[in-house]
Design a protein around this motif. Structure first.
Motif, mmCIF file in Angstrom:
data_model
loop_
_atom_site.group_PDB
_atom_site.id
_atom_site.type_symbol
_atom_site.label_atom_id
_atom_site.label_comp_id
_atom_site.label_asym_id
_atom_site.label_seq_id
_atom_site.Cartn_x
_atom_site.Cartn_y
_atom_site.Cartn_z
ATOM 1 N N ARG A 187 0.889 -1.216 0.092
ATOM 2 C CA ARG A 187 -0.031 0.114 0.071
ATOM 3 C C ARG A 187 0.915 1.271 0.103
ATOM 4 N N VAL A 188 1.974 1.269 0.882
ATOM 5 C CA VAL A 188 2.945 2.346 0.626
ATOM 6 C C VAL A 188 3.656 2.781 -0.590
ATOM 7 N N ALA A 189 4.019 1.308 -1.280
ATOM 8 C CA ALA A 189 4.774 1.428 -2.518
ATOM 9 C C ALA A 189 3.688 2.275 -3.478
ATOM 10 N N ARG A 190 2.418 1.761 -3.409
ATOM 11 C CA ARG A 190 1.409 2.139 -4.285
ATOM 12 C C ARG A 190 0.970 3.550 -4.158
ATOM 13 N N GLY A 191 1.145 4.002 -2.811
ATOM 14 C CA GLY A 191 0.809 5.421 -2.432
ATOM 15 C C GLY A 191 2.055 6.369 -3.162
ATOM 16 N N GLU A 192 3.226 5.668 -2.889
ATOM 17 C CA GLU A 192 4.390 6.685 -3.511
ATOM 18 C C GLU A 192 4.301 6.734 -4.917
ATOM 19 N N ALA A 193 4.085 5.463 -5.426
ATOM 20 C CA ALA A 193 3.889 5.263 -6.858
ATOM 21 C C ALA A 193 2.925 6.430 -7.492
ATOM 22 N N GLU A 194 1.475 6.247 -6.853
ATOM 23 C CA GLU A 194 0.517 7.195 -7.137
ATOM 24 C C GLU A 194 1.134 8.702 -7.223
ATOM 25 N N ALA A 195 1.870 8.938 -6.030
ATOM 26 C CA ALA A 195 2.213 10.396 -5.602
ATOM 27 C C ALA A 195 3.254 10.866 -6.565
ATOM 28 N N ILE A 196 4.100 9.845 -7.135
ATOM 29 C CA ILE A 196 5.091 10.192 -8.130
ATOM 30 C C ILE A 196 4.254 10.429 -9.501
ATOM 31 N N MET A 197 3.179 9.473 -9.616
ATOM 32 C CA MET A 197 2.726 9.737 -11.067
ATOM 33 C C MET A 197 1.672 11.002 -11.036
ATOM 34 N N LEU A 198 1.204 11.290 -9.688
ATOM 35 C CA LEU A 198 0.586 12.842 -9.747
ATOM 36 C C LEU A 198 1.568 13.949 -9.860
ATOM 37 N N VAL A 199 2.798 13.588 -9.251
ATOM 38 C CA VAL A 199 3.676 14.719 -9.791
ATOM 39 C C VAL A 199 4.207 14.879 -11.038
ATOM 40 N N GLN A 200 4.504 13.798 -11.623
ATOM 41 C CA GLN A 200 4.949 13.586 -12.920
ATOM 42 C C GLN A 200 3.867 14.195 -13.931
ATOM 43 N N THR A 201 2.435 13.699 -13.655
ATOM 44 C CA THR A 201 1.429 14.312 -14.462
ATOM 45 C C THR A 201 1.222 15.545 -14.119
#
Length: 316
Positions: free
Chosen positions: A241-255
């Motif tokens: 879940r943490v990794a998914r959250g970080e990945a989603e955060a990175i995706m949001l930042v990159q987006t």
């Protein structure tokens, strides 16, 4: 002639009495033989026949029922008889004989007092058989003794019209001192068996306790294993879940960054704006924890960087 002289009333009375006597004699000589019974009949003292079940007429004053014989199986309990074993031990043995009469004529005329004859024959046969056996063998061989005596009695009593079905040793009573020794031996044997049973019970109890502890340890280990598996699963799920959250955060930042670049590109910025964005990126890179910073090649030095930065600020 004599009756004609007597008065009519008296004559009538005599005739009635004679008829009653005749009727009584006739009725008293009618015999009914019940089931499982036969009558041995003699005529003038000699055997005349055997009456079976049913009604029969006996000739008055000539025929006589000599014996009523039961065909049922009979049981006779004989008193204890002293016998001596092969090892010179005197015992008292009482027997029970089961017999059945098969020939009423032979039973009536074959032997005087047949029951007494069977008793004496039983005692004699018993002494002969026991005399060839030792005490211990006698006490443990009742079936053998019963079979031998039955066979001997059956052959001997056949000529008396009697069939011995079986003979049983009711009691075997050894001398008092031997009884005491046997009781001590049996008591010791019972105590030995009790000790063995108690030891086996304790052994089984220990085995059951050990098996219970083993099962408990197995269940405890399984429970700990399952708990560890569940904990590991929980940790793994948390990390996922943490990794998914970080990945989603990175995706949001990159987006967001991609969207900003897209907007910037659509706005067709001039060189000063691009230079300002480069400085902002450099500032963020400088504030990081990296120990090394790679400076773009188009920046010719810190002086040039500062001059460029001032120009951009003054133009804004």
């Amino acid at each position: 002639m004599l009756l004609s002289i007597l008065p009519p009333a008296f004559t009538t009375a005599i005739v009635i009495i004679i008829l009653l006597l005749v009727l009584f004699v006739i009725v008293s000589n009618i015999k009914i033989v019940p089931q499982a019974t036969v009558y041995v009949v003699e005529r003038l003292g000699a055997y005349n026949g055997t009456w079976q079940t049913g009604m029969h007429f006996k000739v008055p004053f000539i025929d006589r029922v000599a014996k009523k014989v039961s065909l049922k199986e009979q049981v006779v309990d004989f008193k204890p008889q002293p016998v001596i074993t092969k090892d010179n031990v005197t015992m008292q043995i009482d027997t029970v004989v089961f017999f059945q009469i098969t020939d009423a004529k032979l039973f009536t005329y074959g032997v005087e007092r047949p029951i007494s004859a069977i008793e004496n024959l039983t005692a004699t046969t018993l002494r002969n058989i026991i005399g060839e056996m030792e005490l211990d063998h006698t006490l443990t061989s009742r079936d053998i003794i019963n079979t031998k005596i039955t066979a001997t009695l059956d052959v001997a009593t056949d000529k008396w019209g009697i069939k011995v079905n079986r003979m049983e040793l009711k009691n075997i009573i050894p001398p008092r001192d031997i009884q005491d020794a046997m009781e001590k031996q049996m008591r010791a044997e019972r105590e030995r068996r009790e000790t063995i049973l108690r030891a086996e019970g304790e052994k089984r109890s220990q085995i059951l306790v050990a098996e219970g502890e083993k099962e408990s340890q197995i269940l405890r280990a399984q429970a700990e294993k399952e708990a560890a598996i569940l904990h590991a699963d929980a940790v793994r799920e948390e990390k996922i879940r943490v990794a998914r959250g970080e990945a989603e955060a990175i995706m949001l930042v990159q987006t967001a960054l991609a969207d900003s670049l897209k907007l910037l590109n659509e706005a067709n910025p001039n060189d000063h704006v691009l230079t300002l964005k480069s400085l902002e990126a450099f500032e963020k890179a400088a504030d990081g924890k990296a120990t090394k910073i790679i400076i773009p090649s188009n920046l010719q030095g810190l002086a040039g960087l500062a001059t460029t930065f001032k120009e951009v600020i003054s133009q804004e």
